[in-house]
Motif scaffolding. Structure first.
Motif, PDB file in Angstrom:
ATOM      1  N   ASN A  57       0.842  -1.198   0.000  1.00 17.68           N
ATOM      2  CA  ASN A  57       0.000   0.000   0.000  1.00 17.68           C
ATOM      3  C   ASN A  57       0.874   1.244   0.000  1.00 17.68           C
ATOM      4  OD1 ASN A  57      -2.330   1.623   0.187  1.00 17.68           O
ATOM      5  ND2 ASN A  57      -3.286   0.268   1.705  1.00 17.68           N
ATOM      6  N   GLU A  58       0.229   2.383  -0.024  1.00 13.10           N
ATOM      7  CA  GLU A  58       0.955   3.643   0.074  1.00 13.10           C
ATOM      8  C   GLU A  58       1.692   3.695   1.418  1.00 13.10           C
ATOM      9  OE1 GLU A  58      -1.776   6.822  -0.396  1.00 13.10           O
ATOM     10  OE2 GLU A  58      -2.554   6.102  -2.320  1.00 13.10           O
ATOM     11  N   ASP A  59       2.851   4.326   1.403  1.00 11.92           N
ATOM     12  CA  ASP A  59       3.685   4.343   2.600  1.00 11.92           C
ATOM     13  C   ASP A  59       2.942   4.865   3.819  1.00 11.92           C
ATOM     14  OD1 ASP A  59       5.544   3.470   0.831  1.00 11.92           O
ATOM     15  OD2 ASP A  59       6.795   5.280   0.867  1.00 11.92           O
ATOM     16  N   SER A  60       2.130   5.887   3.620  1.00 10.32           N
ATOM     17  CA  SER A  60       1.436   6.521   4.750  1.00 10.32           C
ATOM     18  C   SER A  60       0.398   5.613   5.382  1.00 10.32           C
ATOM     19  CB  SER A  60       0.783   7.829   4.298  1.00 10.32           C
ATOM     20  OG  SER A  60      -0.171   7.566   3.274  1.00 10.32           O
ATOM     21  N   ARG A  61      -0.030   4.567   4.659  1.00  9.43           N
ATOM     22  CA  ARG A  61      -1.071   3.672   5.186  1.00  9.43           C
ATOM     23  C   ARG A  61      -0.496   2.423   5.859  1.00  9.43           C
ATOM     24  NH1 ARG A  61      -6.190   3.853   0.979  1.00  9.43           N
ATOM     25  NH2 ARG A  61      -6.303   6.145   0.848  1.00  9.43           N
ATOM     26  N   ILE A  62       0.805   2.325   5.884  1.00  8.73           N
ATOM     27  CA  ILE A  62       1.429   1.170   6.532  1.00  8.73           C
ATOM     28  C   ILE A  62       1.432   1.384   8.044  1.00  8.73           C
ATOM     29  CG2 ILE A  62       3.587  -0.127   6.804  1.00  8.73           C
ATOM     30  CD1 ILE A  62       2.053  -0.620   4.169  1.00  8.73           C
ATOM     31  N   GLU A  63       0.857   0.420   8.756  1.00  5.46           N
ATOM     32  CA  GLU A  63       0.757   0.501  10.210  1.00  5.46           C
ATOM     33  C   GLU A  63       1.752  -0.423  10.924  1.00  5.46           C
ATOM     34  OE1 GLU A  63      -3.265  -0.468  11.084  1.00  5.46           O
ATOM     35  OE2 GLU A  63      -4.113   1.236   9.969  1.00  5.46           O
ATOM     36  N   LYS A  64       2.243  -1.399  10.192  1.00 11.98           N
ATOM     37  CA  LYS A  64       3.121  -2.397  10.815  1.00 11.98           C
ATOM     38  C   LYS A  64       4.266  -2.725   9.854  1.00 11.98           C
ATOM     39  CE  LYS A  64       0.997  -5.935  12.588  1.00 11.98           C
ATOM     40  NZ  LYS A  64       0.273  -7.232  12.608  1.00 11.98           N
ATOM     41  N   ILE A  65       5.488  -2.741  10.371  1.00 13.51           N
ATOM     42  CA  ILE A  65       6.650  -3.174   9.588  1.00 13.51           C
ATOM     43  C   ILE A  65       7.169  -4.477  10.204  1.00 13.51           C
ATOM     44  CG2 ILE A  65       8.843  -2.505   8.559  1.00 13.51           C
ATOM     45  CD1 ILE A  65       8.357   0.318   9.549  1.00 13.51           C
ATOM     46  N   VAL A  66       7.273  -5.493   9.368  1.00 15.93           N
ATOM     47  CA  VAL A  66       7.825  -6.767   9.812  1.00 15.93           C
ATOM     48  C   VAL A  66       9.181  -6.957   9.143  1.00 15.93           C
ATOM     49  CG1 VAL A  66       7.509  -9.256   9.974  1.00 15.93           C
ATOM     50  CG2 VAL A  66       5.521  -7.736  10.051  1.00 15.93           C
ATOM     51  N   PHE A  67      10.243  -6.904   9.946  1.00 15.02           N
ATOM     52  CA  PHE A  67      11.587  -7.178   9.434  1.00 15.02           C
ATOM     53  C   PHE A  67      11.853  -8.674   9.580  1.00 15.02           C
ATOM     54  CE2 PHE A  67      11.749  -2.712  10.575  1.00 15.02           C
ATOM     55  CZ  PHE A  67      12.483  -2.149   9.541  1.00 15.02           C
ATOM     56  N   CYS A  68      12.429  -9.263   8.556  1.00 17.46           N
ATOM     57  CA  CYS A  68      12.733 -10.693   8.600  1.00 17.46           C
ATOM     58  C   CYS A  68      13.913 -10.960   7.677  1.00 17.46           C
ATOM     59  CB  CYS A  68      11.519 -11.533   8.192  1.00 17.46           C
ATOM     60  SG  CYS A  68      11.059 -11.321   6.455  1.00 17.46           S
ATOM     61  N   SER A  69      14.291 -12.225   7.601  1.00 14.21           N
ATOM     62  CA  SER A  69      15.401 -12.611   6.728  1.00 14.21           C
ATOM     63  C   SER A  69      15.177 -14.039   6.261  1.00 14.21           C
ATOM     64  CB  SER A  69      16.723 -12.494   7.489  1.00 14.21           C
ATOM     65  OG  SER A  69      17.824 -12.682   6.636  1.00 14.21           O
ATOM     66  N   GLY A  70      15.480 -14.283   4.991  1.00 17.21           N
ATOM     67  CA  GLY A  70      15.410 -15.645   4.491  1.00 17.21           C
ATOM     68  C   GLY A  70      14.025 -16.112   4.109  1.00 17.21           C
ATOM     69  N   LYS A  71      13.837 -17.421   4.101  1.00 18.90           N
ATOM     70  CA  LYS A  71      12.633 -18.031   3.543  1.00 18.90           C
ATOM     71  C   LYS A  71      11.360 -17.688   4.295  1.00 18.90           C
ATOM     72  CE  LYS A  71      11.298 -22.604   5.186  1.00 18.90           C
ATOM     73  NZ  LYS A  71      10.520 -22.022   6.226  1.00 18.90           N
ATOM     74  N   LEU A  72      11.458 -17.244   5.544  1.00 19.91           N
ATOM     75  CA  LEU A  72      10.267 -16.860   6.297  1.00 19.91           C
ATOM     76  C   LEU A  72       9.475 -15.796   5.545  1.00 19.91           C
ATOM     77  CD1 LEU A  72       8.571 -17.060   8.899  1.00 19.91           C
ATOM     78  CD2 LEU A  72      10.090 -15.328   9.903  1.00 19.91           C
ATOM     79  N   TYR A  73      10.151 -15.004   4.745  1.00 22.50           N
ATOM     80  CA  TYR A  73       9.458 -13.958   3.980  1.00 22.50           C
ATOM     81  C   TYR A  73       8.305 -14.528   3.171  1.00 22.50           C
ATOM     82  CZ  TYR A  73       8.427 -11.263  -0.193  1.00 22.50           C
ATOM     83  OH  TYR A  73       7.771 -10.633  -1.210  1.00 22.50           O
ATOM     84  N   TYR A  74       8.537 -15.643   2.490  1.00 17.16           N
ATOM     85  CA  TYR A  74       7.499 -16.197   1.620  1.00 17.16           C
ATOM     86  C   TYR A  74       6.311 -16.723   2.421  1.00 17.16           C
ATOM     87  CZ  TYR A  74      10.775 -15.661  -2.211  1.00 17.16           C
ATOM     88  OH  TYR A  74      11.617 -15.127  -3.154  1.00 17.16           O
ATOM     89  N   ASP A  75       6.560 -17.223   3.619  1.00 15.58           N
ATOM     90  CA  ASP A  75       5.458 -17.666   4.473  1.00 15.58           C
ATOM     91  C   ASP A  75       4.660 -16.472   4.981  1.00 15.58           C
ATOM     92  OD1 ASP A  75       6.353 -20.361   4.240  1.00 15.58           O
ATOM     93  OD2 ASP A  75       7.868 -19.961   5.765  1.00 15.58           O
TER      94      ASP A  75
END
Length: 909
Positions: free
Chosen positions: A792-810
């Motif tokens: 979505n538009e940057d201003s509408r993002i309420e949550k940032i999930v930082f991750c690494s590796g294959k977990l991204y696809y899940d």
């Protein structure tokens, strides 16, 4: 005793069959039969072909006794080493039966009888038994004991026998050569005595007791150079290292003395290392030609340097000498306790003739102190000798008395000639002693009172040898005194010069190989260099590596796989992981770089994804399409390794150390297998640049990912690598796309410096439908340290999930199923160096987000969390499985449930 009474009842056809085998290959039959046929041949020479019935009883008895003498000769060859005069400070252990003639059915009355068997040991014509025995004693039971009769190749044992026959296994040295031996002994003894006087109580791990090593190495270099060797690569632990650096490599003594003062190093950014771990490279001028000498830096893990030396040697053979292994000689200097007990020695010797790891034979020299740190040799091994590992590869062993430098130099001559002729390993066991305890401040009498009582009274090798030369009128007192005083004066001068040195500098190692490269700077890691490749070039690579030769037959699965790879590029424009990896290798060899990959089952790939080499169905002929790319300037090599991690990773580390223009890759079958190579990772990969100012661009591919495969096949222990990270010493990545992996590999070679790259390599992503990249991702851009996925538009993002590796696809699949438009998923493709600049940009971009999360599939005490908690610019909330003693559940259902719980909790938060 009639050892051949059984012959009367043996079928004549059986004997004839054995005799025919004996004629073709004497070593292929049982020793007593071999001795019988040898005697039979002698009897034919003596008595002709008359039938046995026409020969008188005395003739038969003479033939029988010839057999007994042959058996005696065989006894000396196989067991003579057990009855030598090789121990300078201890009485030898007693072995039974002895080599007394009575134990072979012979009597004292036989001593003055002549036997044709004398010709078997190099004597001309018939010889008395007394002469034969004396000859055997001189060859096999004096200062050198020889083990070689277990070697299975007749041409090798025959060559060794003939070599030993020369001068009764000794060299007749000229007076000039004797004085050279004494000169090097004097340097060795005087250097240690000087250090002991000037630096009282400091650790130096002296060579005292083994000083004969110095003239031996001096002659080894000359002998080998005469036989075509142009470069030496040496590895050794700390015992005697400073002496070798000074008196063999010519490292300035003033520099060594300055290092004893503990001064800071010139390079403030490097911590350096203790003086007896540092490496050195130099050029020695011998008989009108230059010979290169390299002493590899090493840690206190006594045998860890062994595979590194082999890797350096192989790289030099390939890169500098067009594959001619006779031009490069590896020399490994071991300790007796270490060579017997350290498993990496076994791993290394098993590499001797392997296609991907052979170096044309290694000269092994064991400084046999007959004691470990404090441990007696009887407690240090079960084998008779510390060198019994040599029998694994059927390498000859020469056990030599360290008080007899001429015998040692003679043994060195044998070793260099053997290595150059047969391209095989050879061992020299230097029986000596350690004058002091483990270090000069240690008290050895605590644990070895009797031995050190003997050692305290024992003269050093220089004293013993000079006395011998005086007795033979090769030396007078004034010559030795003059030699001692001249060398001591030089030492004093160098000591005075060392006081003028304000700061020490880290000794250069292999400067020639690294002259085109510089040290890295922090700003080098702010953004990756451009590593895109022209589309036309990529298609040329793809066309070649996806087209099988039409005149060869392959199994149907391979044919389908290659067709699909062709379609990935030319129809779908959607490349999977294996194709992206191969495209990276192809592009690098097109540019003139070399690529070397090794590890367990890497040619196909553990997960059947690579297929860099395929085999023809009906012949198993190997086909490597990467090496068929038109216009390539570099070479591609991939080797399935022996089932070793420690030695193979050490070998590849050494290869990368000596070959900065080669992309060197080691792949673990599963990521946790790197555990077996932890010493190389801790002591070399992560710390070498800081300790020794040595760069290395080795790539580690460590399959990592939680797919319910249990504790051992889930984690590559990401947390351990991140804990080792500091001062930009290496790079750790956990990549999610083939395109980014393509750029990561190319980035390794497109920087003006080298850093190790540790890749948490995927398993399930190798075939994940969304883990694909287009050609456009490879033609432009560079490695992306951070990848943002915002719905979505940057201003509408309420949550940032930082991750690494294959977990991204899940996480992505869960977000799509929930039709969540307020959660941005940010992939940290590179964890170290942590891309602070890019992370700050993400945080600024989504400044309105109220919730910031770190999600990982590893337990809370593992993975990247503790590293992120320490270094991340903002506090994140952790979502992960609970801390655990084991990396993952053994039950696939339990593992899946835990994984689902993490994914769901991220979006429920």
């Amino acid at each position: 005793m009639d050892r051949f009474s059984f012959l009367g009842s043996v079928h004549i056809g059986f004997i004839d069959d054995l005799y025919q085998k004996y004629l073709k290959d004497p070593d292929s039959i049982e020793p007593s039969w071999r001795a019988f046929f040898q005697g039979y041949d002698f009897s034919k020479e003596m008595y002709g072909d008359d039938p046995v019935g026409t020969v008188d009883q005395q003739a038969l008895e003479d033939v029988r006794r010839e057999f007994l003498v042959l058996d005696l000769i065989q006894g000396y060859r196989t067991r003579g080493h057990l009855f030598t005069e090789t121990n300078p400070v201890r009485s030898r252990r007693k072995y039974e039966p002895t080599l007394d003639i009575e134990n072979f059915g012979l009597e004292k009355d036989d001593l003055d009888r002549e036997f044709q068997a004398g010709t078997e040991v190099g004597l001309e014509g018939p010889a008395t038994l007394r002469t034969i025995v004396q000859h055997l004693q001189n060859m096999y039971c004096r200062s050198i004991g020889v083990e070689y009769m277990y070697i299975r190749k007749p041409e090798v044992t025959s060559w060794i026998k003939q070599w030993l026959h020369q001068n009764e296994n000794s060299t007749i040295f000229s007076k000039q050569e004797k004085m050279r031996i004494l000169h090097k002994l004097n340097e060795a003894v005087s250097f240690e005595a000087f250090l002991n006087t000037k630096f009282v109580g400091q650790k130096r791990f002296s060579i005292e007791g083994a000083e004969s090593l110095i003239p031996a190495l001096d002659f080894a270099i000359e002998y080998a150079a005469d036989q075509g060797v142009e470069e030496f690569v040496m590895g050794m632990a700390h015992r005697g290292r400073l002496n070798v650096l000074s008196n063999i490599f010519g490292k300035p003594r003033k520099q060594i003395f300055s290092e004893f003062e503990g001064k800071a190093f010139v390079e403030d950014e490097f911590d350096g290392d203790v003086k007896y771990h540092l490496g050195y490279s130099t050029i020695k001028h011998l008989k009108g030609k230059d010979v290169k000498l390299n002493l590899s830096p090493n840690p206190s893990h006594l045998e860890a340097v062994d595979p590194v030396v082999e890797g350096i040697s192989r790289a030099k053979i390939n890169n500098d000498y067009e594959g001619d292994s006779s031009k490069v000689m590896p020399i490994l200097i071991h300790g007796d306790a270490a060579v017997a007990a350290q498993g990496v020695v076994y791993e290394v010797v098993q590499m001797e003739t392997l296609n991907g790891y052979g170096t044309g034979g290694t000269l092994h020299i064991v400084i046999n102190n007959q004691v470990g740190f404090t441990t007696n040799y009887l407690d240090a091994r079960s084998s008779t000798y510390c060198t019994d590992i040599a029998k694994v590869i059927l390498a000859p062993v020469l056990h030599v008395n360290g008080d007899d430098p001429e015998a040692l130099v003679h043994a060195i001559r044998f070793a260099t000639e053997y290595r150059q002729k047969f391209n095989k390993d050879v061992f020299i066991d230097l029986l000596c002693y350690r004058k002091y305890g483990h270090n000069e401040g240690d008290e050895p009498r605590f644990t070895q009172p009797l031995l050190y009582k003997e050692i305290s009274k024992h003269p050093n090798p220089r004293e013993i040898y000079s006395k011998k030369l005086e007795e033979s009128n090769d030396l007078d007192d004034s010559a030795l005194s003059e030699m001692e005083s001249e060398f001591k004066a030089m030492l004093e001068e160098d000591f005075d010069e060392s006081k003028k040195i304000e700061r020490n500098f880290i000794t250069p190692f292999m400067d020639d190989e690294w002259k085109e490269f510089r040290q890295s700077k922090p700003e080098d890691f702010h953004v990756s260099p451009k590593t895109g490749v022209e589309e036309e070039e990529l298609k040329t690579i793809a066309e070649t590596i996806t087209t099988l030769p039409s005149d060869l037959k392959f199994i149907k699965k391979i044919t389908r796989l290659f067709k699909d790879r062709h379609n990935q590029v030319f129809e779908r424009n959607s490349l999977d992981w294996g194709m992206g990896e191969l495209m990276a290798y192809g592009s690098l060899i097109m540019e003139g770089f070399n690529v070397r990959i090794s590890g367990e089952d890497v040619a196909r790939g553990t997960f059947s994804h690579r297929h860099a080499i395929v085999k023809v169905e009906d012949s198993e002929q190997e086909v490597c399409r990467l090496n068929e790319i038109p216009g390539r300037e570099g070479r591609f090599a991939i080797y399935n390794s022996l089932l070793s991690e420690y030695a193979v990773l050490g070998f590849d580390y050494g290869y990368a150390m000596a070959s900065p223009k080669t992309l060197t890759v080691w792949e673990a079958q599963f990521g946790d297998f790197a555990n077996g190579a932890q010493i190389i990772i801790d002591q070399f990969l992560s710390a070498a640049e800081d300790k020794w100012k040595v760069q290395n661009g080795l790539v580690l591919l460590l399959p990592h990912g939680y797919e319910g495969q249990g504790a051992e096949h889930s984690s590559a222990r990401l947390e351990r690598f991140l804990q080792l990270c500091a001062q930009y010493n290496m790079q750790v990545v956990n990549i999610t796309t083939p395109g980014n992996f393509f750029h990561a590999l190319r980035r390794q070679m497109h920087r003006p410096f080298r850093k190790p790259l540790v890749v948490m390599s995927p398993k399930s992503l190798l075939r994940h439908p969304k883990a694909v990249s287009s050609l456009e991702e490879m033609t432009g851009g560079q490695f992306e340290e951070v990848i943002v996925d915002s719905p979505n538009e940057d201003s509408r993002i309420e949550k940032i999930v930082f991750c690494s590796g294959k977990l991204y696809y899940d996480l992505l699949a869960e977000r799509e199923s929930r039709e969540d438009k307020t959660t941005a998923i940010v992939r940290l493709e590179q964890l170290y160096p942590l891309p602070q600049k890019q992370i700050d940009e993400v945080l600024n971009r989504f400044s309105g987000a109220k919730k910031k999360i770190w999600a990982q599939e590893e337990p809370a005490n593992m993975g990247a969390w503790t590293f992120i908690l320490w270094y991340f610019p903002e506090r994140l909330e952790l979502f992960s499985p609970a801390a655990s003693a084991s990396p993952a559940a053994g039950s696939s259902k339990t593992a899946l449930a835990r994984h689902r719980e993490i994914v769901e909790s991220v979006f429920n938060a």
